[in-house]
Design an enzyme around this catalytic site. Sequence first.
Site: not given
Length: 225
Positions: A14-15, A37, A115
């Site tokens: 869920g990042k 990103k 990440g």
Amino acid sequence: MTTYFISGIDTDAGKSYATGLMAKYLHQNNRKIITQKFAQTGCQGISEDILTHREIMGVELFEEDKDFTTCPFVFDYPASPHLAANMQNKKIDIEQINNSTKTLEERYEIVLLEGVGGLHVPISLDYSLLDFLEEKRYPVILVTSSKLGSINHTLMSLEIMKNRNIPLHGLIYNHYPAKSEFILNDSINVFHHYLEKFGFDCPIVEIPVFEKSSDANVEFGKLFH
């Protein structure tokens, strides 16, 4: 300027949603904020996670999105970045990522750098995301979830961060899929216990299950003062 690195305990923790929600919170509180990103796999063109961030923020694409500053490495195949890059006869250039971050830091007050996958994802066979974090020492915001197995993945992530002396700024507990109130409540207790045990003095922020177009009631003030 400050750059925070958002990592998950694994893929699909869920990042991207957490990053988008944090960016929305900061944007609504008049902070000059942009997301970045590290690399994107499984899509073409502009990073789909960057698109998710902007959708949650409720804003149009930034110029830095359109010229790929916010994500210079996008690969077609949905796999670990080292494999996805190899399949297109390419390599991920860490210096180019660093230069992109530097450019964003010069233009914005806060950069949220998301990440890819978990902490130990290989960027090449000899260099992992964990190596990158050990070098850069960005404050990390770690995203975990209520999926079965998340306690194990979370505690291993915390222990390896402690051993590598990587700073932890906060732990985000994503309630999704929220299948058990017993798991939700117990996991919070476990995480508080192990944060203290490993010597991390940082808050836990909970994200309820939400729709991308809705306002989620999240206490991000604990992370950003």
